[in-house]
Each structure stands twice: as structure tokens, then as C-alpha cells.
Write a protein that holds these residues in place. Structure first.
Motif, PDB file in Angstrom:
ATOM      1  N   GLU A   6      47.502  23.107  37.696  1.00 19.76           N
ATOM      2  CA  GLU A   6      48.306  23.304  38.864  1.00 19.76           C
ATOM      3  C   GLU A   6      47.602  24.404  39.770  1.00 19.76           C
ATOM      4  OE1 GLU A   6      52.218  24.405  36.809  1.00 19.76           O
ATOM      5  OE2 GLU A   6      52.950  22.536  37.135  1.00 19.76           O
ATOM      6  N   LEU A   7      46.847  25.318  38.978  1.00 16.87           N
ATOM      7  CA  LEU A   7      46.166  26.527  39.690  1.00 16.87           C
ATOM      8  C   LEU A   7      45.019  26.121  40.457  1.00 16.87           C
ATOM      9  CD1 LEU A   7      46.793  29.304  37.224  1.00 16.87           C
ATOM     10  CD2 LEU A   7      48.167  29.008  39.195  1.00 16.87           C
ATOM     11  N   GLY A   8      44.402  24.823  40.147  1.00 18.37           N
ATOM     12  CA  GLY A   8      43.205  24.385  40.913  1.00 18.37           C
ATOM     13  C   GLY A   8      42.091  24.200  39.808  1.00 18.37           C
ATOM     14  N   ALA A   9      42.165  24.045  38.537  1.00 16.91           N
ATOM     15  CA  ALA A   9      41.011  23.662  37.815  1.00 16.91           C
ATOM     16  C   ALA A   9      40.735  22.376  38.158  1.00 16.91           C
ATOM     17  CB  ALA A   9      41.447  23.891  36.338  1.00 16.91           C
ATOM     18  N   ASP A  10      39.371  22.125  37.808  1.00 21.49           N
ATOM     19  CA  ASP A  10      39.049  20.591  38.194  1.00 21.49           C
ATOM     20  C   ASP A  10      39.057  19.687  36.970  1.00 21.49           C
ATOM     21  OD1 ASP A  10      37.121  20.518  40.891  1.00 21.49           O
ATOM     22  OD2 ASP A  10      37.047  22.382  40.068  1.00 21.49           O
ATOM     23  N   ASP A  11      39.063  20.405  35.653  1.00 14.95           N
ATOM     24  CA  ASP A  11      39.062  19.640  34.355  1.00 14.95           C
ATOM     25  C   ASP A  11      39.262  20.548  33.398  1.00 14.95           C
ATOM     26  OD1 ASP A  11      38.982  17.501  32.778  1.00 14.95           O
ATOM     27  OD2 ASP A  11      36.906  17.063  32.931  1.00 14.95           O
ATOM     28  N   TYR A  12      39.583  20.055  32.016  1.00 19.84           N
ATOM     29  CA  TYR A  12      40.009  21.132  31.167  1.00 19.84           C
ATOM     30  C   TYR A  12      39.058  20.487  29.835  1.00 19.84           C
ATOM     31  CZ  TYR A  12      43.657  17.894  29.982  1.00 19.84           C
ATOM     32  OH  TYR A  12      44.425  16.810  29.611  1.00 19.84           O
ATOM     33  N   ILE A  13      39.028  21.210  28.925  1.00 24.72           N
ATOM     34  CA  ILE A  13      38.645  20.586  27.361  1.00 24.72           C
ATOM     35  C   ILE A  13      39.024  21.564  26.420  1.00 24.72           C
ATOM     36  CG2 ILE A  13      36.304  21.907  27.428  1.00 24.72           C
ATOM     37  CD1 ILE A  13      35.192  19.492  26.114  1.00 24.72           C
TER      38      ILE A  13
ATOM     39  N   ASP B 158      37.424  30.426  29.799  1.00 22.47           N
ATOM     40  CA  ASP B 158      38.247  30.328  28.555  1.00 22.47           C
ATOM     41  C   ASP B 158      39.920  30.849  29.094  1.00 22.47           C
ATOM     42  OD1 ASP B 158      39.273  30.299  26.036  1.00 22.47           O
ATOM     43  OD2 ASP B 158      38.451  32.109  25.332  1.00 22.47           O
ATOM     44  N   VAL B 159      40.794  30.324  28.548  1.00 21.73           N
ATOM     45  CA  VAL B 159      41.984  30.940  29.000  1.00 21.73           C
ATOM     46  C   VAL B 159      42.274  32.266  28.282  1.00 21.73           C
ATOM     47  CG1 VAL B 159      44.501  30.809  28.724  1.00 21.73           C
ATOM     48  CG2 VAL B 159      43.006  28.485  29.116  1.00 21.73           C
ATOM     49  N   MET B 160      42.014  32.606  26.995  1.00 18.48           N
ATOM     50  CA  MET B 160      42.383  33.892  26.520  1.00 18.48           C
ATOM     51  C   MET B 160      41.122  34.817  26.611  1.00 18.48           C
ATOM     52  SD  MET B 160      45.356  33.268  25.085  1.00 18.48           S
ATOM     53  CE  MET B 160      45.403  34.476  24.145  1.00 18.48           C
ATOM     54  N   LEU B 161      41.445  35.851  27.537  1.00 20.40           N
ATOM     55  CA  LEU B 161      40.506  36.561  27.844  1.00 20.40           C
ATOM     56  C   LEU B 161      41.010  38.070  27.768  1.00 20.40           C
ATOM     57  CD1 LEU B 161      38.558  34.909  30.807  1.00 20.40           C
ATOM     58  CD2 LEU B 161      37.566  35.162  28.627  1.00 20.40           C
ATOM     59  N   PRO B 162      40.321  39.018  27.629  1.00 19.34           N
ATOM     60  CA  PRO B 162      40.670  40.263  27.776  1.00 19.34           C
ATOM     61  C   PRO B 162      40.574  40.882  29.432  1.00 19.34           C
ATOM     62  CG  PRO B 162      38.266  40.372  26.711  1.00 19.34           C
ATOM     63  CD  PRO B 162      39.013  39.100  27.008  1.00 19.34           C
ATOM     64  N   THR B 163      41.335  41.875  29.634  1.00 19.34           N
ATOM     65  CA  THR B 163      41.397  42.627  31.041  1.00 19.34           C
ATOM     66  C   THR B 163      42.309  41.559  31.696  1.00 19.34           C
ATOM     67  OG1 THR B 163      39.322  41.656  31.881  1.00 19.34           O
ATOM     68  CG2 THR B 163      39.150  43.908  30.785  1.00 19.34           C
ATOM     69  N   ILE B 164      42.144  40.647  32.302  1.00 24.82           N
ATOM     70  CA  ILE B 164      42.705  39.669  33.052  1.00 24.82           C
ATOM     71  C   ILE B 164      42.831  38.224  32.289  1.00 24.82           C
ATOM     72  CG2 ILE B 164      43.203  40.860  35.061  1.00 24.82           C
ATOM     73  CD1 ILE B 164      40.956  39.267  36.300  1.00 24.82           C
ATOM     74  N   ASP B 165      43.558  37.503  31.897  1.00 23.02           N
ATOM     75  CA  ASP B 165      43.452  36.064  31.495  1.00 23.02           C
ATOM     76  C   ASP B 165      42.825  35.072  32.266  1.00 23.02           C
ATOM     77  OD1 ASP B 165      45.479  35.076  32.896  1.00 23.02           O
ATOM     78  OD2 ASP B 165      46.865  35.311  31.231  1.00 23.02           O
ATOM     79  N   GLY B 166      42.610  34.019  31.640  1.00 22.36           N
ATOM     80  CA  GLY B 166      41.750  32.869  32.377  1.00 22.36           C
ATOM     81  C   GLY B 166      42.815  32.367  33.515  1.00 22.36           C
TER      82      GLY B 166
ATOM     83  N   MET C 239      38.445  24.466  32.776  1.00 18.14           N
ATOM     84  CA  MET C 239      39.282  25.488  31.636  1.00 18.14           C
ATOM     85  C   MET C 239      38.914  25.100  30.147  1.00 18.14           C
ATOM     86  SD  MET C 239      40.673  27.508  33.627  1.00 18.14           S
ATOM     87  CE  MET C 239      42.127  28.212  32.560  1.00 18.14           C
ATOM     88  N   LEU C 240      38.787  26.035  29.363  1.00 15.82           N
ATOM     89  CA  LEU C 240      38.624  26.066  27.872  1.00 15.82           C
ATOM     90  C   LEU C 240      39.896  26.368  27.213  1.00 15.82           C
ATOM     91  CD1 LEU C 240      35.116  27.706  27.620  1.00 15.82           C
ATOM     92  CD2 LEU C 240      35.511  25.208  28.020  1.00 15.82           C
ATOM     93  N   THR C 241      40.607  25.398  26.997  1.00 17.66           N
ATOM     94  CA  THR C 241      42.158  25.482  26.452  1.00 17.66           C
ATOM     95  C   THR C 241      42.036  25.471  24.767  1.00 17.66           C
ATOM     96  OG1 THR C 241      42.623  23.402  26.747  1.00 17.66           O
ATOM     97  CG2 THR C 241      42.772  24.588  28.605  1.00 17.66           C
ATOM     98  N   ALA C 242      43.600  26.069  24.401  1.00 18.10           N
ATOM     99  CA  ALA C 242      43.388  25.833  23.150  1.00 18.10           C
ATOM    100  C   ALA C 242      44.032  24.525  22.936  1.00 18.10           C
ATOM    101  CB  ALA C 242      44.758  26.707  22.803  1.00 18.10           C
ATOM    102  N   LYS C 243      43.626  23.873  21.619  1.00 10.22           N
ATOM    103  CA  LYS C 243      43.872  22.411  21.229  1.00 10.22           C
ATOM    104  C   LYS C 243      45.190  21.984  21.058  1.00 10.22           C
ATOM    105  CE  LYS C 243      42.433  18.814  17.989  1.00 10.22           C
ATOM    106  NZ  LYS C 243      41.772  18.189  19.170  1.00 10.22           N
TER     107      LYS C 243
ATOM    108  N   ASP D  24      33.877  33.663  28.326  1.00 11.84           N
ATOM    109  CA  ASP D  24      34.466  33.672  27.084  1.00 11.84           C
ATOM    110  C   ASP D  24      34.157  34.935  26.378  1.00 11.84           C
ATOM    111  OD1 ASP D  24      35.147  32.725  24.362  1.00 11.84           O
ATOM    112  OD2 ASP D  24      34.923  30.713  25.071  1.00 11.84           O
ATOM    113  N   ASP D  25      35.338  35.438  25.539  1.00 14.36           N
ATOM    114  CA  ASP D  25      35.040  36.536  25.013  1.00 14.36           C
ATOM    115  C   ASP D  25      34.388  36.451  23.697  1.00 14.36           C
ATOM    116  OD1 ASP D  25      37.397  35.433  24.245  1.00 14.36           O
ATOM    117  OD2 ASP D  25      38.493  37.462  23.563  1.00 14.36           O
TER     118      ASP D  25
END
Length: 227
Positions: free
Chosen positions: A91-98, A51-59, A76-80, A7-8
């Protein structure tokens, strides 16, 4: 167990890290996508919080590259309220998200649900094997096969297949899958189970033509053999 937090937001990462460590876990932090991917590929983590929003390459790109080489569980830590982020991550293979912002206790519950599943698999006996039609799973090696071909499944996909194979022909509800596999109650409009089952179906369909997991509208899923 050691957890990787990517997480950035350094302040948030430090607070989360301290909280999770106080619950008995070891935590390493990364603050950009490239560093997070490099650490995640070290094979020393039981779980990755990404986290989804990351510098260099995103989540999403981190997860895509990670899944090409590793099946480490990822939350995955996603935007509400951003359904696209959640669905795409699954779809990309995450196990869960919050979704952010989240309650620290809820995040801890998600972490413990996945780590309990890991411990169960690691402590299971070699005889813990199930077979149905052309499918087979082994809890001890966390392996699955269809028609003799190995299936490369995430931990969540494997747990769903194992649950369905315990009662072939019986309907297993989404609520039951969510509680037993993800360790949480199914929320309204939550499509996570649908996405995990869809991913599982696609992987099985790469090796056989016959349908094995049937959707029973309004009820759940059922494992079927040949008609």
C-alpha cells in the motif's frame, strides 16, 4: 547495477551482500532506517532491499518518506507469515516483498526480475508509446498520463498499466501480471497484484471519474474505455 541493502542484522547483511555481489551487482549496506533513507535518496541505486524491523525509524516509515521523493524499486523483507507487513508495504508503494527466512536464490530471482524490467525500459525506443481512451504511456521516458495529467507511478504500477494497454478490452489474468511484471509465479493467497492494481486505480481516479481498470472476478483485469 548498484543495490542498497537496509537491514540491521549485520551478519545476514554481510552474507547477502557477498552473495549478491558474486552475481554481478554492486551492493551498499545500511543498518538503520535513517542511514538507509539518506542513502536511498542519493539516486544512485537501481533497487533497494528494505527490512521492516529497523532501529531509528522502521522500514514502513523509510518507504513512506522515500516514496514522497523517489520511485526507486523497493523489495520489502518481511516477517514470514505476517500478511499485515506485506499488504501495508504494498500500500505504501513497495514493488515486491519476500518473507524471512528466504532462499537466497529466490531473492536473486526477484532482484533480476526487477532489474530486467529497468533495463527493458531504459533500452526501449522513443516510439514505444501506447494510448487508449484518455490514458497514454511512453516506455522511453517511463511516463504515463491520464486526461493530460501526469501519473506518478512506481515501476510495478507502470509495468502493469503498460501490460493492460497492450490489449485494451482483453482480460489479463493475475498469473500473467505476476509472471510478466514481478517475474514470478502467482502464489496461493498472494494479494500483491490486487494491491498494485488498487494503488494504480486510486492514482487514475484522482484525475478522472470514469472507471478504466475493471476487475473480472476469478479471471483478472481488463482495461476499458467509456461505455
Amino acid at each position: 547495477m548498484r543495490i542498497l541493502l537496509v537491514d540491521d542484522d549485520i551478519e545476514l547483511a554481510n552474507m547477502l551482500s557477498e552473495y549478491i555481489q558474486n552475481q554481478g551487482f554492486e551492493v551498499d549496506c545500511a543498518h538503520d532506517g535513517e542511514q538507509g533513507l539518506e542513502l536511498a535518496l542519493c539516486n544512485k541505486y537501481a533497487l533497494v532491499l528494505l527490512d521492516v524491523m529497523l532501529p531509528t525509524i522502521d522500514g514502513f516509515e523509510v518507504l513512506k518518506r522515500l516514496r514522497a521523493q523517489s520511485l526507486v524499486p523497493v523489495i520489502m523483507l518481511t516477517a514470514k507469515g505476517d500478511d499485515f507487513d506485506r499488504i501495508f508495504g504494498l500500500e505504501l508503494g513497495a514493488d515486491d516483498y519476500i518473507p524471512k527466512p528466504f532462499n537466497h536464490r529466490e531473492l536473486l530471482a526477484r532482484i533480476k526480475a526487477i532489474t530486467r524490467r529497468i533495463e527493458y525500459i531504459n533500452n526501449s525506443q522513443p516510439k514505444a508509446e501506447l494510448a487508449f481512451a484518455d490514458l497514454s504511456v511512453c516506455m522511453h521516458s517511463r511516463s504515463a498520463q491520464v486526461a493530460g495529467a501526469a501519473l506518478t507511478l512506481t515501476g510495478t504500477e507502470f509495468a502493469i498499466l503498460h501490460l493492460l494497454m497492450q490489449e485494451p478490452g482483453a482480460i489479463v489474468s493475475k498469473e500473467q501480471i505476476s509472471e510478466q511484471v514481478l517475474g514470478r509465479r502467482l502464489a496461493p493467497y498472494d494479494r500483491s497484484i490486487d494491491m498494485h492494481v488498487s494503488n494504480l486505480r486510486k492514482k487514475v481516479a484522482e484525475h478522472i471519474e470514469n472507471e478504466r481498470i475493471r476487475t473480472v472476478r476469478g479471471a483478472g483485469y481488463v482495461l476499458i474505455g467509456d461505455a
